[in-house]
Design a protein around this motif. Sequence first.
Motif, PDB file in Angstrom:
ATOM      1  N   LEU A 210       0.828  -1.204   0.000  1.00 54.91           N
ATOM      2  CA  LEU A 210       0.000   0.000   0.000  1.00 54.91           C
ATOM      3  C   LEU A 210       0.866   1.260   0.000  1.00 54.91           C
ATOM      4  N   LEU A 211       1.892   1.281   0.832  1.00 55.14           N
ATOM      5  CA  LEU A 211       2.765   2.449   0.894  1.00 55.14           C
ATOM      6  C   LEU A 211       3.490   2.673  -0.431  1.00 55.14           C
ATOM      7  N   GLY A 212       3.986   1.595  -1.028  1.00 51.52           N
ATOM      8  CA  GLY A 212       4.638   1.717  -2.326  1.00 51.52           C
ATOM      9  C   GLY A 212       3.683   2.224  -3.392  1.00 51.52           C
ATOM     10  N   ALA A 213       2.435   1.751  -3.344  1.00 50.20           N
ATOM     11  CA  ALA A 213       1.434   2.195  -4.317  1.00 50.20           C
ATOM     12  C   ALA A 213       1.126   3.680  -4.161  1.00 50.20           C
ATOM     13  N   LEU A 214       1.016   4.159  -2.932  1.00 53.28           N
ATOM     14  CA  LEU A 214       0.711   5.569  -2.701  1.00 53.28           C
ATOM     15  C   LEU A 214       1.829   6.477  -3.204  1.00 53.28           C
ATOM     16  N   VAL A 215       3.073   6.127  -2.888  1.00 54.20           N
ATOM     17  CA  VAL A 215       4.192   6.949  -3.344  1.00 54.20           C
ATOM     18  C   VAL A 215       4.278   6.929  -4.867  1.00 54.20           C
ATOM     19  N   THR A 312      12.686   1.854  -2.228  1.00 54.00           N
ATOM     20  CA  THR A 312      12.901   1.291  -0.896  1.00 54.00           C
ATOM     21  C   THR A 312      11.671   0.518  -0.428  1.00 54.00           C
ATOM     22  N   LEU A 313      10.502   1.084  -0.641  1.00 53.37           N
ATOM     23  CA  LEU A 313       9.267   0.408  -0.237  1.00 53.37           C
ATOM     24  C   LEU A 313       9.034  -0.859  -1.056  1.00 53.37           C
ATOM     25  N   ILE A 314       9.368  -0.824  -2.339  1.00 56.17           N
ATOM     26  CA  ILE A 314       9.205  -2.015  -3.171  1.00 56.17           C
ATOM     27  C   ILE A 314      10.218  -3.092  -2.776  1.00 56.17           C
ATOM     28  N   THR A 315      11.412  -2.679  -2.351  1.00 56.78           N
ATOM     29  CA  THR A 315      12.363  -3.657  -1.821  1.00 56.78           C
ATOM     30  C   THR A 315      11.796  -4.346  -0.591  1.00 56.78           C
ATOM     31  N   ARG A 316      11.099  -3.580   0.262  1.00 62.53           N
ATOM     32  CA  ARG A 316      10.468  -4.179   1.433  1.00 62.53           C
ATOM     33  C   ARG A 316       9.407  -5.207   1.024  1.00 62.53           C
ATOM     34  N   VAL A 317       8.744  -4.978  -0.112  1.00 60.91           N
ATOM     35  CA  VAL A 317       7.779  -5.972  -0.600  1.00 60.91           C
ATOM     36  C   VAL A 317       8.500  -7.289  -0.882  1.00 60.91           C
ATOM     37  N   ALA A 332       5.510  -7.153  -6.075  1.00 63.23           N
ATOM     38  CA  ALA A 332       6.208  -5.871  -6.192  1.00 63.23           C
ATOM     39  C   ALA A 332       5.723  -5.104  -7.417  1.00 63.23           C
ATOM     40  N   THR A 333       5.558  -5.807  -8.540  1.00 70.43           N
ATOM     41  CA  THR A 333       5.073  -5.170  -9.763  1.00 70.43           C
ATOM     42  C   THR A 333       3.662  -4.629  -9.578  1.00 70.43           C
ATOM     43  N   ALA A 334       2.814  -5.400  -8.923  1.00 77.44           N
ATOM     44  CA  ALA A 334       1.441  -4.961  -8.690  1.00 77.44           C
ATOM     45  C   ALA A 334       1.415  -3.717  -7.813  1.00 77.44           C
ATOM     46  N   ALA A 335       2.243  -3.690  -6.768  1.00 76.19           N
ATOM     47  CA  ALA A 335       2.280  -2.520  -5.890  1.00 76.19           C
ATOM     48  C   ALA A 335       2.699  -1.275  -6.658  1.00 76.19           C
ATOM     49  N   LEU A 336       3.731  -1.414  -7.492  1.00 75.46           N
ATOM     50  CA  LEU A 336       4.175  -0.288  -8.296  1.00 75.46           C
ATOM     51  C   LEU A 336       3.056   0.242  -9.180  1.00 75.46           C
ATOM     52  N   ASN A 337       2.315  -0.660  -9.791  1.00 83.04           N
ATOM     53  CA  ASN A 337       1.406  -0.252 -10.835  1.00 83.04           C
ATOM     54  C   ASN A 337      -0.017   0.016 -10.377  1.00 83.04           C
ATOM     55  N   VAL A 338      -0.380  -0.410  -9.178  1.00 79.99           N
ATOM     56  CA  VAL A 338      -1.620   0.106  -8.601  1.00 79.99           C
ATOM     57  C   VAL A 338      -1.488   1.621  -8.476  1.00 79.99           C
ATOM     58  N   GLY A 339      -0.328   2.047  -8.001  1.00 79.62           N
ATOM     59  CA  GLY A 339      -0.077   3.480  -7.905  1.00 79.62           C
ATOM     60  C   GLY A 339      -0.053   4.143  -9.264  1.00 79.62           C
ATOM     61  N   ALA A 340       0.597   3.506 -10.234  1.00 84.79           N
ATOM     62  CA  ALA A 340       0.684   4.084 -11.568  1.00 84.79           C
ATOM     63  C   ALA A 340      -0.674   4.172 -12.250  1.00 84.79           C
ATOM     64  N   ALA A 341      -1.607   3.304 -11.861  1.00 82.39           N
ATOM     65  CA  ALA A 341      -2.956   3.354 -12.424  1.00 82.39           C
ATOM     66  C   ALA A 341      -3.809   4.417 -11.747  1.00 82.39           C
ATOM     67  N   VAL A 342      -3.733   4.468 -10.432  1.00 80.94           N
ATOM     68  CA  VAL A 342      -4.590   5.378  -9.675  1.00 80.94           C
ATOM     69  C   VAL A 342      -4.098   6.822  -9.766  1.00 80.94           C
ATOM     70  N   ILE A 370      -0.762  11.099   2.966  1.00 79.96           N
ATOM     71  CA  ILE A 370      -1.518   9.935   3.422  1.00 79.96           C
ATOM     72  C   ILE A 370      -0.567   8.768   3.720  1.00 79.96           C
ATOM     73  N   ALA A 371       0.420   8.564   2.840  1.00 83.79           N
ATOM     74  CA  ALA A 371       1.379   7.478   3.053  1.00 83.79           C
ATOM     75  C   ALA A 371       2.141   7.674   4.367  1.00 83.79           C
ATOM     76  N   LEU A 372       2.566   8.901   4.633  1.00 89.20           N
ATOM     77  CA  LEU A 372       3.324   9.161   5.852  1.00 89.20           C
ATOM     78  C   LEU A 372       2.454   8.988   7.096  1.00 89.20           C
ATOM     79  N   LEU A 373       1.190   9.382   7.004  1.00 88.30           N
ATOM     80  CA  LEU A 373       0.287   9.194   8.143  1.00 88.30           C
ATOM     81  C   LEU A 373       0.065   7.707   8.426  1.00 88.30           C
ATOM     82  N   ILE A 374       0.000   6.905   7.358  1.00 85.53           N
ATOM     83  CA  ILE A 374      -0.188   5.461   7.532  1.00 85.53           C
ATOM     84  C   ILE A 374       1.038   4.818   8.159  1.00 85.53           C
ATOM     85  N   VAL A 375       2.232   5.253   7.727  1.00 87.97           N
ATOM     86  CA  VAL A 375       3.440   4.580   8.184  1.00 87.97           C
ATOM     87  C   VAL A 375       3.806   4.929   9.624  1.00 87.97           C
ATOM     88  N   LEU A 376       3.347   6.068  10.123  1.00 89.89           N
ATOM     89  CA  LEU A 376       3.745   6.498  11.469  1.00 89.89           C
ATOM     90  C   LEU A 376       3.505   5.443  12.560  1.00 89.89           C
TER      91      LEU A 376
END
Length: 392
Positions: A210-215, A312-317, A332-342, A370-376
């Motif tokens: 989720l974090l990778g997708a948001l960024v 970095t976030l995708i590496t964590r995936v 990892a690919t899906a996380a990247l591209n959910v963000g690229a789609a949205v 939003i990503a930073l608020l989620i990760v806190l």
Amino acid sequence: MPLSLYLLAMAVFAMGTSEFMLAGLLPDLAADLDVAVGTAGTLTSAFAVGMVVGAPLVAALARNWPRRSSLAGFILAFAAAHGVGAVTSSFPVLFATRVVAALAYAGFLAVALTAAATLVPASRKGRALAVLLSGTTVATIAGVPGGSALGAVLGWRAAFWAVAALCLPAALCVVKAVPAGRAMEEAPGGPGLRAELAQLARRPLLLVMLLGALVNAATFGSFTFLAPVVTDTAGLGELWISVALVLFGAGSLVGITVAGRLSDRRPGLIVAVGGPLLLIGWPALAVLVHEPVILFALVFMQGALSFALGSTLITRVLYEAAEAPTMAGAYATAALNVGAAVGPLIAATALSTPAGNLGPLWASGLMVAIALLIVLPFRAVVTAGRSAEALR
């Protein structure tokens, strides 16, 4: 790093050029096909949706396919889709070719990411991912601005033909250098497909996805509509679009290189430092857009921060999906591209707000916030060696 990893990065360069180049071609393409710029921007989302759907689907199918021939086949299918796109005068047909190309790229990237993780020691996944995705950053430096310049001189169709031509030597390099084994042969006695899919129920994995997708949504949202910001809002000439794209790409290469050296050992540091700076950068770009020197400096900075934090976030995936050895690359690919789609869809909506062409920049800032608020409350999830246990 093994030579085969760099040759995979060359293929990513060829295919990544297409993924990003629409940012510099949208005005010309929209005028030629008689659609609004916002409508033309949905081609980026179409590509990303195809990758989101295609990554897990094709990765699951390719578990028992010969790796070398499947990677080459994906590249050739990608080239064929661009050939069709270059000759069509129908926006729906072009839209469909973007989906087909995305499915091919998704298959390639999902298999390549998994392969990259097996070509290096387990503790160097971040470095391997940085090398592989450097093909994307080089695409933003050379391929994307080159496509933009080619489109400005010869039209957007010439850029599509150029991508198709780039794919041919990339396919040859893959055939020559990549081992021919199957993914399942590299993980004998490993989990079955059902067990690998069950990893998606783990909260740590879902959180880093989720974090990778948001960024990435923030990155693609602004990058897709950077051309009208440079020309219509900043009042610069069309060729300055290529300058902006080169600077964004140069920044992304710097960011992903630095992240590649830190993401295995100090991912928390990248998030703690890069996250707030990225958050400040997007609205700063919107406010200072009429100052060309500051505009281009911020474009460089945002490219560096976006790719440092995103990679970095995708590496964590990949780390969190260690128990899914043949599907980790797909996740990892899906996380990247959910963000690229949205991201471009949100940015296109922001174009109709009073902010106009600057709307995507403000929207990107909101997505990073939003990503930073989620990760806190879940900081441990991006701390190497602790994330797997933190949320179990």
